[in-house]
Design a protein around this motif. Structure first.
Motif, PDB file in Angstrom:
ATOM      1  N   ASN A 109      57.182  23.517  40.222  1.00 23.60           N
ATOM      2  CA  ASN A 109      56.119  23.155  39.284  1.00 23.60           C
ATOM      3  C   ASN A 109      55.132  22.178  39.903  1.00 23.60           C
ATOM      4  N   LYS A 112      47.543  26.411  40.444  1.00 20.65           N
ATOM      5  CA  LYS A 112      47.241  26.326  39.014  1.00 20.65           C
ATOM      6  C   LYS A 112      45.751  26.361  38.693  1.00 20.65           C
ATOM      7  N   HIS A 167      44.380  29.914  38.632  1.00 22.02           N
ATOM      8  CA  HIS A 167      44.976  30.895  37.729  1.00 22.02           C
ATOM      9  C   HIS A 167      44.471  30.727  36.308  1.00 22.02           C
ATOM     10  N   TRP A 224      45.131  31.807  32.121  1.00 24.92           N
ATOM     11  CA  TRP A 224      46.248  31.617  31.196  1.00 24.92           C
ATOM     12  C   TRP A 224      47.397  32.577  31.494  1.00 24.92           C
ATOM     13  N   LEU A 225      47.093  33.849  31.719  1.00 23.40           N
ATOM     14  CA  LEU A 225      48.139  34.853  31.929  1.00 23.40           C
ATOM     15  C   LEU A 225      48.939  34.578  33.206  1.00 23.40           C
ATOM     16  N   SER A 253      49.233  31.720  34.793  1.00 20.51           N
ATOM     17  CA  SER A 253      49.990  30.471  34.616  1.00 20.51           C
ATOM     18  C   SER A 253      51.233  30.698  33.772  1.00 20.51           C
ATOM     19  N   SER A 254      51.088  31.493  32.723  1.00 24.24           N
ATOM     20  CA  SER A 254      52.242  31.806  31.868  1.00 24.24           C
ATOM     21  C   SER A 254      53.287  32.592  32.649  1.00 24.24           C
ATOM     22  N   SER A 255      52.833  33.530  33.452  1.00 23.25           N
ATOM     23  CA  SER A 255      53.758  34.327  34.271  1.00 23.25           C
ATOM     24  C   SER A 255      54.498  33.446  35.258  1.00 23.25           C
ATOM     25  N   SER A 291      55.232  30.287  34.844  1.00 24.09           N
ATOM     26  CA  SER A 291      56.224  29.518  34.083  1.00 24.09           C
ATOM     27  C   SER A 291      57.489  30.333  33.849  1.00 24.09           C
ATOM     28  N   VAL A 292      57.330  31.607  33.550  1.00 18.09           N
ATOM     29  CA  VAL A 292      58.489  32.478  33.351  1.00 18.09           C
ATOM     30  C   VAL A 292      59.234  32.672  34.674  1.00 18.09           C
TER      31      VAL A 292
END
Length: 157
Positions: free
Chosen positions: A82, A90, A93, A95-96, A98-100, A102-103
């Protein structure tokens, strides 16, 4: 991580393909970019320039990750990832992506398993530091070059 591996592999293949089309003309990565700048195709999402840019950013992330792992040996893998992500990828990137990420971090192996996978034998932390020290200036030069032709600030498309 399959998506990341595929993306990196696709960028490498794109560069190899262009090089293979004319090895004497494209004997340097910079000559690939220069050719695309001249033909005004460098900003295309499928350009070699875009591939080089994202490969460089991926390597920025790896350098920062290895730096975290070697300097903060008690830091968890997720924290190291992170932190490296926030310092490197970050800002590029949406939203999509960044969300990916995180997963993906939630699916990453723990630190011990990661060190085993990369072949942690001998002085692996020393090797990581050496890699970071030696590779960072190369990445810096690539960024400077891309910036000199106005292409180091492209976001994900």
């Amino acid at each position: 991580m399959t998506v990341v591996k595929s993306d990196i592999g696709g960028n490498i293949s794109r560069l190899e393909s262009k090089y293979s089309s004319n090895p004497s003309r494209f004997n340097y990565l910079y000559s690939l970019v220069q050719a695309e700048v001249e033909t005004k195709t460098s900003k295309s999402s499928s350009s070699c320039t875009n591939g080089l840019l994202w490969l460089t950013r991926a390597m920025d992330f790896l350098v920062e990750l290895f730096r975290n792992l070697s300097q903060y040996q008690d830091q968890s893998m997720s924290h190291a990832c992170n932190d490296a992500y926030s310092k490197t990828l970050k800002k590029w990137h949406g939203w999509l992506a960044s969300s990916s990420f995180s997963v993906a971090i939630k699916l990453a192996p723990d630190r011990k398993k990661f060190m085993e996978v990369i072949g942690a034998e001998g002085d692996s932390y020393g090797d990581m530091e050496k890699f970071c020290t030696n590779f960072s200036p190369i990445l810096e030069q690539i960024h400077k070059f891309l910036a000199s032709v106005g292409l180091d600030n492209m976001k994900a498309s």
